[in-house]
Design a protein around this motif. Structure first.
Motif, PDB file in Angstrom:
ATOM      1  N   GLU A 153       0.832  -1.205   0.000  1.00 52.96           N
ATOM      2  CA  GLU A 153       0.000   0.000   0.000  1.00 52.96           C
ATOM      3  C   GLU A 153       0.867   1.255   0.000  1.00 52.96           C
ATOM      4  OE1 GLU A 153      -2.107  -3.145   2.603  1.00 52.96           O
ATOM      5  OE2 GLU A 153      -0.083  -2.538   2.046  1.00 52.96           O
TER       6      GLU A 153
ATOM      7  N   THR B 247      -6.650  -8.002   0.557  1.00 59.26           N
ATOM      8  CA  THR B 247      -6.331  -7.852   1.981  1.00 59.26           C
ATOM      9  C   THR B 247      -5.547  -6.572   2.272  1.00 59.26           C
ATOM     10  OG1 THR B 247      -4.227  -9.057   1.859  1.00 59.26           O
ATOM     11  CG2 THR B 247      -6.238 -10.363   2.188  1.00 59.26           C
TER      12      THR B 247
ATOM     13  N   LYS C 258      -4.676  -2.875   3.222  1.00 59.35           N
ATOM     14  CA  LYS C 258      -5.340  -1.940   4.127  1.00 59.35           C
ATOM     15  C   LYS C 258      -4.860  -0.537   3.805  1.00 59.35           C
ATOM     16  CE  LYS C 258      -5.676  -5.419   7.779  1.00 59.35           C
ATOM     17  NZ  LYS C 258      -5.296  -5.794   9.164  1.00 59.35           N
ATOM     18  N   TRP C 259      -5.703   0.196   3.094  1.00 59.81           N
ATOM     19  CA  TRP C 259      -5.350   1.543   2.674  1.00 59.81           C
ATOM     20  C   TRP C 259      -5.646   2.520   3.794  1.00 59.81           C
ATOM     21  CZ3 TRP C 259      -2.796   1.439  -1.786  1.00 59.81           C
ATOM     22  CH2 TRP C 259      -3.023   0.379  -2.655  1.00 59.81           C
ATOM     23  N   GLU C 260      -4.706   3.430   4.039  1.00 61.80           N
ATOM     24  CA  GLU C 260      -4.896   4.435   5.090  1.00 61.80           C
ATOM     25  C   GLU C 260      -5.851   5.529   4.628  1.00 61.80           C
ATOM     26  OE1 GLU C 260      -1.066   5.888   6.045  1.00 61.80           O
ATOM     27  OE2 GLU C 260      -0.342   3.974   6.842  1.00 61.80           O
TER      28      GLU C 260
END
Length: 357
Positions: free
Chosen positions: A323, A353, A355-357
């Motif tokens: 990411e 899976t 997980k982007w901020e």
């Protein structure tokens, strides 16, 4: 019992021991350590105390006999007639200590690029491309020349956190080691082959053509004594064209280049790993391929600025996460990056899976 005839074993290439420099033959298997003196000079030290110096220069993959004669003349003059070609098409000379500086001066005088040793960029492994390959989606030698013209300082003087191995394959068959390189340039076709109904019956063996497809995209068309292509199953590899010239794949507007990152062969600090898609498509713009050159240069610069010492590109990405890699490089994450192939879950941390901020 009559003596049996002695079995002949030296039936391949000439035995390598015939061509070893005396210092290597004397110390074969006895080397204690090596050290990098400059980007183009290395010293090996033997258990006996003998020293071996190596001077490395860049070389194109295809050369003329005039070029080879020039290199051989230099090896005769400074190295007792010994040299070697590396797997990355570099040339290495083995001068005595007293001949190191005179050899380097002569190489620079003749315009040869000295470097490629240690933490930087070495020569690019690549395929044939437009020289004589029949299934290329892009050129090989031309792209490599353009990229290395821009990155040559990382070959000669500039240092990176670790080695960066760049490879190029001109099509999906990937005979240029792009699946296991830090940065990989891959030519891609984007349109399935077109069936030439006028010639296929006379040019091609239908069962062999069908069997050549790794994804089962080709099926028989008995009525036309031809074949049918299931477009959604085609992976644009060109295997069918290799077997059947009546299935041309090249397309001037659809063909282009993709960039993969993170692969390596070495098992130092972690296992070998496969490259993974970073940039899905860049256009073919010969003779200098500016979009490709800029993309590769940008990846190298972001890696150089953010990676820790000894960290290969794939190890850096694994530490920061894919990411953050996409955010730091500014590469858009698109549907082409989504893992949808069989066994993806067992081989990668799948994109769903992330997980982007």
């Amino acid at each position: 019992m009559a003596d049996k005839p002695k079995r002949i074993t030296d039936i391949g290439a000439p035995h390598f021991s015939k061509f070893l420099p005396p210092v290597i033959k004397k110390n074969y298997g006895k080397w204690k350590y090596h050290e990098q003196i400059t980007k183009g000079l290395m010293k090996h030290v033997s258990e006996t105390g003998d020293e071996l110096y190596t001077v490395r220069i860049a070389s194109p993959r295809l050369v003329s006999t005039d070029f080879i004669r020039e290199i051989c003349d230099l090896a005769e003059k400074f190295c007792g007639g010994h040299l070697r070609f590396t797997t990355r098409n570099n040339i290495e000379f083995f001068p005595d200590k007293a001949q190191v500086e005179p050899l380097q001066a002569e190489l620079k005088k003749r315009g040869h690029l000295i470097g490629g040793i240690g933490y930087g960029i070495s020569n690019v492994v690549h395929t044939q491309g437009w020289i004589h390959c029949h299934t290329p989606a892009t050129d090989a030698s031309g792209v490599v020349k353009a990229v290395m013209d821009e990155l040559h300082e990382y070959f000669t003087t500039k240092t990176l956190p670790a080695r960066v191995r760049i490879a190029l394959a001109c099509c999906l068959n990937m005979c240029g080691a792009v699946h296991c390189s830090d940065i990989a340039i891959l030519g891609i076709h984007r349109k399935p082959p077109k069936v030439n109904e006028a010639t296929i019956a006379n040019q091609c063996e239908i069962p062999t053509t069908i069997a050549s497809c790794p994804t089962g995209a080709i099926s028989p068309n008995p009525a036309a004594k031809s074949v049918k292509i299931k477009d959604e199953r085609c992976m644009y590899c060109g295997n069918c064209y290799t077997m059947c010239p009546s299935l041309p794949l090249a397309d001037a507007h659809g063909d282009g280049i993709s960039i993969y990152v993170g692969g390596k062969v070495s098992n130092a600090r972690g296992p070998a790993r496969m490259s993974r898609l970073a940039i899905p498509f860049l256009p073919n713009n010969p003779p200098r391929w500016p979009e490709v050159v800029q993309a590769v240069k940008h990846l190298v610069e972001v890696y150089a600025k953010n990676a820790m010492k000894h960290e290969r590109v794939g190890e850096w990405i694994e530490r920061i996460g894919w990411e953050r890699f996409f955010k730091m490089t500014g590469i858009p994450f698109t549907y082409q990056h989504i893992d949808d192939f069989t066994f993806a879950r067992e081989t990668f941390r799948m994109t769903p899976t992330f997980k982007w901020e």
